[in-house]
Structures are given as structure tokens and as C-alpha cells.
Write a protein that holds these residues in place. Sequence first.
Motif, PDB file in Angstrom:
ATOM      1  N   GLY A 176       0.816  -1.210   0.000  1.00  0.00           N
ATOM      2  CA  GLY A 176       0.000   0.000   0.000  1.00  0.00           C
ATOM      3  C   GLY A 176       0.847   1.256   0.000  1.00  0.00           C
ATOM      4  O   GLY A 176       0.558   2.220  -0.719  1.00  0.00           O
ATOM      5  N   ALA A 177       1.912   1.248   0.819  1.00  0.00           N
ATOM      6  CA  ALA A 177       2.797   2.414   0.861  1.00  0.00           C
ATOM      7  C   ALA A 177       3.493   2.610  -0.489  1.00  0.00           C
ATOM      8  O   ALA A 177       3.629   3.744  -0.965  1.00  0.00           O
ATOM      9  CB  ALA A 177       3.830   2.239   1.974  1.00  0.00           C
ATOM     10  N   SER A 178       3.926   1.501  -1.115  1.00  0.00           N
ATOM     11  CA  SER A 178       4.580   1.613  -2.425  1.00  0.00           C
ATOM     12  C   SER A 178       3.609   2.146  -3.472  1.00  0.00           C
ATOM     13  O   SER A 178       3.976   3.000  -4.297  1.00  0.00           O
ATOM     14  CB  SER A 178       5.121   0.245  -2.863  1.00  0.00           C
ATOM     15  OG  SER A 178       6.074  -0.234  -1.939  1.00  0.00           O
ATOM     16  N   PHE A 179       2.354   1.644  -3.434  1.00  0.00           N
ATOM     17  CA  PHE A 179       1.361   2.118  -4.396  1.00  0.00           C
ATOM     18  C   PHE A 179       1.055   3.600  -4.177  1.00  0.00           C
ATOM     19  O   PHE A 179       0.930   4.371  -5.128  1.00  0.00           O
ATOM     20  CB  PHE A 179       0.083   1.291  -4.274  1.00  0.00           C
ATOM     21  CG  PHE A 179      -0.994   1.709  -5.232  1.00  0.00           C
ATOM     22  CD1 PHE A 179      -0.885   1.414  -6.584  1.00  0.00           C
ATOM     23  CD2 PHE A 179      -2.104   2.414  -4.792  1.00  0.00           C
ATOM     24  CE1 PHE A 179      -1.868   1.809  -7.474  1.00  0.00           C
ATOM     25  CE2 PHE A 179      -3.082   2.813  -5.670  1.00  0.00           C
ATOM     26  CZ  PHE A 179      -2.965   2.510  -7.022  1.00  0.00           C
ATOM     27  N   VAL A 183       1.482   6.608  -6.826  1.00  0.00           N
ATOM     28  CA  VAL A 183       0.406   7.523  -7.204  1.00  0.00           C
ATOM     29  C   VAL A 183       0.833   8.972  -6.975  1.00  0.00           C
ATOM     30  O   VAL A 183       0.588   9.855  -7.811  1.00  0.00           O
ATOM     31  CB  VAL A 183      -0.866   7.199  -6.393  1.00  0.00           C
ATOM     32  CG1 VAL A 183      -1.925   8.272  -6.611  1.00  0.00           C
ATOM     33  CG2 VAL A 183      -1.416   5.836  -6.800  1.00  0.00           C
ATOM     34  N   MET A 184       1.494   9.245  -5.844  1.00  0.00           N
ATOM     35  CA  MET A 184       1.954  10.604  -5.568  1.00  0.00           C
ATOM     36  C   MET A 184       2.950  11.066  -6.630  1.00  0.00           C
ATOM     37  O   MET A 184       2.922  12.237  -7.055  1.00  0.00           O
ATOM     38  CB  MET A 184       2.594  10.664  -4.181  1.00  0.00           C
ATOM     39  CG  MET A 184       1.608  10.555  -3.038  1.00  0.00           C
ATOM     40  SD  MET A 184       2.428  10.614  -1.432  1.00  0.00           S
ATOM     41  CE  MET A 184       3.225  12.208  -1.516  1.00  0.00           C
ATOM     42  N   SER A 188       2.372  14.177  -9.108  1.00  0.00           N
ATOM     43  CA  SER A 188       3.361  15.247  -9.198  1.00  0.00           C
ATOM     44  C   SER A 188       3.726  15.525 -10.657  1.00  0.00           C
ATOM     45  O   SER A 188       3.842  16.692 -11.070  1.00  0.00           O
ATOM     46  CB  SER A 188       4.613  14.862  -8.400  1.00  0.00           C
ATOM     47  OG  SER A 188       5.611  15.854  -8.534  1.00  0.00           O
ATOM     48  N   LEU A 189       3.886  14.458 -11.453  1.00  0.00           N
ATOM     49  CA  LEU A 189       4.174  14.645 -12.882  1.00  0.00           C
ATOM     50  C   LEU A 189       3.004  15.335 -13.584  1.00  0.00           C
ATOM     51  O   LEU A 189       3.200  16.208 -14.440  1.00  0.00           O
ATOM     52  CB  LEU A 189       4.460  13.291 -13.534  1.00  0.00           C
ATOM     53  CG  LEU A 189       5.740  12.586 -13.084  1.00  0.00           C
ATOM     54  CD1 LEU A 189       5.822  11.202 -13.718  1.00  0.00           C
ATOM     55  CD2 LEU A 189       6.965  13.415 -13.471  1.00  0.00           C
ATOM     56  N   PHE A 190       1.769  14.938 -13.227  1.00  0.00           N
ATOM     57  CA  PHE A 190       0.591  15.549 -13.837  1.00  0.00           C
ATOM     58  C   PHE A 190       0.508  17.037 -13.502  1.00  0.00           C
ATOM     59  O   PHE A 190       0.203  17.866 -14.364  1.00  0.00           O
ATOM     60  CB  PHE A 190      -0.670  14.820 -13.354  1.00  0.00           C
ATOM     61  CG  PHE A 190      -1.946  15.439 -13.854  1.00  0.00           C
ATOM     62  CD1 PHE A 190      -2.325  15.297 -15.178  1.00  0.00           C
ATOM     63  CD2 PHE A 190      -2.761  16.156 -12.995  1.00  0.00           C
ATOM     64  CE1 PHE A 190      -3.495  15.877 -15.648  1.00  0.00           C
ATOM     65  CE2 PHE A 190      -3.927  16.728 -13.447  1.00  0.00           C
ATOM     66  CZ  PHE A 190      -4.290  16.595 -14.787  1.00  0.00           C
TER      67      PHE A 190
END
Length: 205
Positions: A176-179, A183-184, A188-190
Motif C-alpha cells: 500500500g505504501a509503495s502504491f 500515485v503521488m 506530481s508529474l501531472f
Amino acid sequence: MINIIGTWIAALLTLAIYSFLYKDNPFYKLAENIFVGVSAGYWAVVLWFDYAWPNLFEPLFKRGQWYNIFPIFIGLLMFAPLIPRISWMVRIPLTFTMGVAMAVSITQIVQGDIFPQLQATFLPLKGIPFFEAFSNFLIICGVISTLVYFYFSKEHKGALGLGAKIGIWFMMISFGASFGYTVMARVSLFIGRVYFLLHNWLGVI
């Protein structure tokens, strides 16, 4: 002028890529093909000037290192599938590449992952502040219970089953932490692309 043209091209390609959120369309395919083509061309130039020429062809032609013919020949066998009669010869460079990659990977994994992980597990539980001791206890418990989950030589019952269930919880938290981190990173790229469109292209912010 060149910067303005570059900004327009980057903005239009960005919109073309994001148009896939609506549905697959020719604009997305065009931007995708441009990205793949430019990436392939870039890496072809990098591989030639940084690896193939200075390590193989320059020593062969300028310093007379004739034995460089063998790696060049093995590399050319990667194109064997283009000729059906000798397509089987592609197994030679593939086998060689996989063997070398496995040997290098095993060494890197043992020295870079396994040994540091074992070293990081031997943590003190006494003579330190409470929260630091609790953190060390969680790390030790997580490592041991996760290893117990992957112990399949005995049925997971009793204490072994309890340890395996705790290991599942630790793995789920880790996944979950890796996912969440992934996502973060994508968000950030978006945000960066949206800022480029609104600031560099449209100039509204």
C-alpha cells in the motif's frame, strides 16, 4: 522564436497524450509513435557513441584489437531472426546475455539487498528511547513474519500460521505504501504538465 515553436509542440503533444483519457484516437497514436521513435533514435545514438564505438570498433580499427571481432559477431547474431534459415542462432547471444545478466544480478542482489537487509535487522531493543525501541521491534517483527509467510515446507498452523498472517499484514502495508508513493509521483508529474500548459503555453498563471 525557436522557444515558442518548441513550447507549442510540447503543449500539443501533451494534449495529444492526455486525449487517451477520453478514448483511443489518432492524435494519441501520433504522439505515442513520435515518443517511441525519438526514444529509439536517442538510445541508438547513445549506445553507439558511448558503448559500441569506444569499446568495440575503435579498439578494433585503430588499435588492432582483433579479438573484438568475437563480441561483434555475437552481437550481430541478435539479427539472425531476420533470416529464417539461421534464426535459431539468436539463442547464442540471448543465452550469453542472460547468463551474464544473472551472474551480475545475483552478485548485486546479495551485496546490495540481502546483506544490508540482514544488517539492518540486527537492531538494539534495550538502552534506547521507547519509540526507537518500538520502531526496531516492528522492523524485526516484520522481517521475521514475512520470512515465515514464505516458508512452505510446513503447513501454516498454530504459531507458524499466526506468524504468516502477521507477515501478510506487513506485506499489505508495504504494498500500500509503495502504491501510494507511485500515485503521488504520477500526480506530481501531472501537476508539472498542467503548470506547463497554464504557465509556459497559455500564460494564465
